[in-house]
Design an enzyme around this catalytic site. Sequence first.
Site, PDB file in Angstrom:
ATOM      1  N   THR A  14       0.838  -1.210   0.000  1.00  0.00           N
ATOM      2  CA  THR A  14       0.000   0.000   0.000  1.00  0.00           C
ATOM      3  C   THR A  14       0.873   1.261   0.000  1.00  0.00           C
ATOM      4  O   THR A  14       0.657   2.177  -0.785  1.00  0.00           O
ATOM      5  CB  THR A  14      -0.914   0.000   1.248  1.00  0.00           C
ATOM      6  N   LYS A 107       6.112   1.754  12.769  1.00  0.00           N
ATOM      7  CA  LYS A 107       5.993   2.110  14.203  1.00  0.00           C
ATOM      8  C   LYS A 107       6.398   0.954  15.115  1.00  0.00           C
ATOM      9  O   LYS A 107       6.969   1.154  16.178  1.00  0.00           O
ATOM     10  CB  LYS A 107       4.556   2.525  14.522  1.00  0.00           C
ATOM     11  N   GLU A 131       8.883   9.786  10.141  1.00  0.00           N
ATOM     12  CA  GLU A 131       7.696  10.653  10.260  1.00  0.00           C
ATOM     13  C   GLU A 131       6.392   9.891  10.036  1.00  0.00           C
ATOM     14  O   GLU A 131       5.394  10.118  10.715  1.00  0.00           O
ATOM     15  CB  GLU A 131       7.811  11.797   9.237  1.00  0.00           C
ATOM     16  N   VAL A 134       3.935   7.626  12.845  1.00  0.00           N
ATOM     17  CA  VAL A 134       2.868   8.116  13.734  1.00  0.00           C
ATOM     18  C   VAL A 134       2.032   9.135  12.972  1.00  0.00           C
ATOM     19  O   VAL A 134       2.552  10.152  12.503  1.00  0.00           O
ATOM     20  CB  VAL A 134       3.453   8.786  15.002  1.00  0.00           C
ATOM     21  N   GLU A 192      -8.641  -4.605  10.012  1.00  0.00           N
ATOM     22  CA  GLU A 192      -8.080  -5.877   9.549  1.00  0.00           C
ATOM     23  C   GLU A 192      -9.050  -7.015   9.859  1.00  0.00           C
ATOM     24  O   GLU A 192      -9.922  -6.872  10.731  1.00  0.00           O
ATOM     25  CB  GLU A 192      -6.774  -6.166  10.319  1.00  0.00           C
ATOM     26  N   ASP A 203      -1.848  -0.718  18.707  1.00  0.00           N
ATOM     27  CA  ASP A 203      -1.332   0.158  17.645  1.00  0.00           C
ATOM     28  C   ASP A 203      -1.120   1.573  18.213  1.00  0.00           C
ATOM     29  O   ASP A 203      -0.075   2.191  18.027  1.00  0.00           O
ATOM     30  CB  ASP A 203      -2.346   0.169  16.488  1.00  0.00           C
ATOM     31  N   LYS A 207       2.535   3.923  18.887  1.00  0.00           N
ATOM     32  CA  LYS A 207       2.711   5.306  18.428  1.00  0.00           C
ATOM     33  C   LYS A 207       2.928   6.237  19.617  1.00  0.00           C
ATOM     34  O   LYS A 207       3.757   7.147  19.573  1.00  0.00           O
ATOM     35  CB  LYS A 207       1.485   5.741  17.616  1.00  0.00           C
TER      36      LYS A 207
HETATM   37  N1  LIG Z   1      -1.004   1.323   5.151  1.00  0.00           N
HETATM   38  C1  LIG Z   1      -1.059   2.395   5.939  1.00  0.00           C
HETATM   39  O1  LIG Z   1      -2.053   3.153   5.939  1.00  0.00           O
HETATM   40  C2  LIG Z   1       0.103   2.739   6.831  1.00  0.00           C
HETATM   41  C3  LIG Z   1       0.069   3.933   7.580  1.00  0.00           C
HETATM   42  C4  LIG Z   1       1.162   4.283   8.378  1.00  0.00           C
HETATM   43  C5  LIG Z   1       2.243   3.428   8.453  1.00  0.00           C
HETATM   44  N2  LIG Z   1       2.229   2.253   7.740  1.00  0.00           N
HETATM   45  C6  LIG Z   1       3.383   1.377   7.853  1.00  0.00           C
HETATM   46  O2  LIG Z   1       3.990   1.211   6.580  1.00  0.00           O
HETATM   47  C7  LIG Z   1       4.586  -0.072   6.477  1.00  0.00           C
HETATM   48  C8  LIG Z   1       4.050  -0.771   5.226  1.00  0.00           C
HETATM   49  O3  LIG Z   1       2.646  -0.888   5.341  1.00  0.00           O
HETATM   50  P1  LIG Z   1       1.721  -1.325   4.082  1.00  0.00           P
HETATM   51  O4  LIG Z   1       0.333  -1.009   4.484  1.00  0.00           O
HETATM   52  O5  LIG Z   1       2.265  -0.760   2.827  1.00  0.00           O
HETATM   53  O6  LIG Z   1       1.921  -2.910   4.107  1.00  0.00           O
HETATM   54  P2  LIG Z   1       1.558  -3.942   2.943  1.00  0.00           P
HETATM   55  O7  LIG Z   1       0.577  -3.370   1.988  1.00  0.00           O
HETATM   56  O8  LIG Z   1       1.239  -5.227   3.611  1.00  0.00           O
HETATM   57  O9  LIG Z   1       2.940  -4.114   2.164  1.00  0.00           O
HETATM   58  C9  LIG Z   1       4.047  -4.756   2.708  1.00  0.00           C
HETATM   59  C10 LIG Z   1       5.088  -4.919   1.630  1.00  0.00           C
HETATM   60  O10 LIG Z   1       6.252  -5.511   2.216  1.00  0.00           O
HETATM   61  C11 LIG Z   1       6.637  -6.649   1.455  1.00  0.00           C
HETATM   62  N3  LIG Z   1       7.193  -7.645   2.363  1.00  0.00           N
HETATM   63  C12 LIG Z   1       6.607  -8.190   3.447  1.00  0.00           C
HETATM   64  N4  LIG Z   1       7.427  -9.090   4.020  1.00  0.00           N
HETATM   65  C13 LIG Z   1       8.541  -9.115   3.258  1.00  0.00           C
HETATM   66  C14 LIG Z   1       9.734  -9.860   3.309  1.00  0.00           C
HETATM   67  N5  LIG Z   1       9.937 -10.773   4.246  1.00  0.00           N
HETATM   68  N6  LIG Z   1      10.662  -9.635   2.369  1.00  0.00           N
HETATM   69  C15 LIG Z   1      10.451  -8.719   1.391  1.00  0.00           C
HETATM   70  N7  LIG Z   1       9.337  -7.978   1.295  1.00  0.00           N
HETATM   71  C16 LIG Z   1       8.391  -8.192   2.204  1.00  0.00           C
HETATM   72  C17 LIG Z   1       5.354  -7.154   0.797  1.00  0.00           C
HETATM   73  O11 LIG Z   1       5.690  -7.910  -0.361  1.00  0.00           O
HETATM   74  P3  LIG Z   1       4.567  -8.508  -1.364  1.00  0.00           P
HETATM   75  O12 LIG Z   1       3.860  -7.309  -1.959  1.00  0.00           O
HETATM   76  O13 LIG Z   1       5.328  -9.246  -2.386  1.00  0.00           O
HETATM   77  O14 LIG Z   1       3.686  -9.341  -0.522  1.00  0.00           O
HETATM   78  C18 LIG Z   1       4.652  -5.834   0.484  1.00  0.00           C
HETATM   79  O15 LIG Z   1       5.084  -5.320  -0.740  1.00  0.00           O
HETATM   80  C19 LIG Z   1       4.250  -0.777   7.808  1.00  0.00           C
HETATM   81  O16 LIG Z   1       5.305  -0.619   8.696  1.00  0.00           O
HETATM   82  C20 LIG Z   1       3.043  -0.036   8.306  1.00  0.00           C
HETATM   83  O17 LIG Z   1       2.900  -0.079   9.713  1.00  0.00           O
HETATM   84  C21 LIG Z   1       1.189   1.907   6.926  1.00  0.00           C
END
Ligand SMILES: NC(=O)c1ccc[n+]([C@@H]2O[C@H](COP(=O)([O-])OP(=O)(O)OC[C@H]3O[C@@H](n4cnc5c(N)ncnc54)[C@H](OP(=O)(O)O)[C@@H]3O)[C@@H](O)[C@H]2O)c1
Length: 439
Positions: A14, A107, A131, A134, A192, A203, A207
């Site tokens: 994402t 986080k 940044e 949180v 989720e 969560d 933060k």
């Molecule tokens: N989404 C939000 O709104 C949001 C907001 C604030 C902070 N965050 C933080 O941002 C980070 C990413 O969140 P997200 O929502 O983007 O997560 P996500 O959609 O689940 O994406 C995770 C990515 O990491 C890759 N990945 C996971 N395990 C891996 C591994 N062992 N080796 C290599 N690649 C791996 C996945 O690969 P595949 O695509 O191939 O499965 C995917 O591309 C997290 O720390 C989250 O807490 C997210």
Amino acid sequence: MVAPLKVGIAGLGTVGAEVVRLIENEGKALSARCGRGVRVVGVTARSKAKKRGLDLADVTWAKDPVALASDPNIDCFVELMGGSGEPALSAVETALKAGKSVVTANKALIAKHGIRLAQAAEKHGGALNFEAAVGAAIPVIKTLREGLAATGINRVYGILNGTCNYILTRMEQEGLSFAECLKDAQRLGYAEANPSFDVDGHDTAQKLAILASLAFGTKVAQSAVYVEGISSIAPEDLRAASDLGYRVKLLGVAVKTAKGIEQRVHPTMVPKSSSIAQVMGVTNAVTIDGEGIPPITLVGPGAGGAATASAVLADIADVARGVRVQPFGRPVDRLRATEKAPMERHEGGYYIRLMARDLAGTAATIATRLAEQKISIESIVQRHANGADVGATAGKASPVPVLLITYATHEDAVHRALAAVQKDKVISGRPQVIRIEKN
Ligand SMILES: NC(=O)c1ccc[n+]([C@@H]2O[C@H](COP(=O)([O-])OP(=O)(O)OC[C@H]3O[C@@H](n4cnc5c(N)ncnc54)[C@H](OP(=O)(O)O)[C@@H]3O)[C@@H](O)[C@H]2O)c1
């Protein structure tokens, strides 16, 4: 002409995919602001085959995150995989030990290993920017770390989880149950499939631990955070709160007290007139009480690909400009151990909902038990179906809610009084207790 900053991104979900898009679409503007370009030269994720709608033709695919982090061709490693364990920890540590700068939105990683990683950044000269970890697009880390660097902070509190705020907003506005609103949140993609990390408050706790460290110059300590979730909140609590001039929010609160720093996450009644009470739906907000200045409240989107990518890009821009600030706003050896204030000594007002049995003397028994603990009542509401007082129908009616608001008292006094009331068998079920946070 300064060479472009070469970026490697681990995680293309994402947030990661949106960061790649944003760098491509905003490349010129970014380069104008930073005085140099930003180029994605390497990426990795779990599956190379997955369709992501990204043009990665000129980008190297690394075999794993640690390989990307140690690639001598990248200057800045961007970790967007998530999780406090592997491979995020080793990858970030590898990049920092190689003297590279790191940007992360993670986080969980910062709350658990932030100090160890900040030490590595300090020793090897790279930046460690988080940044987006949180409040996503809300620039709260920079505000605490840089904008308020000269201001003593007394309290920082906020709505740090959009899922919980969405559920509480729907419950309040539509009189629905927690379970109904949770189901809707899951259907809309706000929660989720396993929602406990959000609704049980963990969560928010991660933060809050990061914000507390920045606000008070202490080492991040997630274990010092007292945590309670929102699943026990009933629509009648929200109705009662509204009648009494309050709204219920899941707040993370970090506050300096005479007994140390209180860090707590729990459903909280806030006056309807406060800034934080106006924040509805998935929106996040943080209020900072600084010495000598009125409170500052920052409000904005706390999640989502675009909102999170915006903060990640701002961090990358700082690296491109050569801006490097200590990750927690001061050298690691100047961060103090967290002096945890015991929750039993928490002092504040309380909302208490009791289901009083219809027995003669019930109201007097409750009043006596509260008085024994020196708890003063600010207001009391009895909700008898026919308007009669508790006990007036001589045991014939079913239990009736008694709603109390106390003046400031200690948490342990409330627990002792309610334990005594339960022992007296004048109430049925467990009392509902919600802490009040005044502005
Ligand atoms: N989404 C939000 O709104 C949001 C907001 C604030 C902070 N965050 C933080 O941002 C980070 C990413 O969140 P997200 O929502 O983007 O997560 P996500 O959609 O689940 O994406 C995770 C990515 O990491 C890759 N990945 C996971 N395990 C891996 C591994 N062992 N080796 C290599 N690649 C791996 C996945 O690969 P595949 O695509 O191939 O499965 C995917 O591309 C997290 O720390 C989250 O807490 C997210």
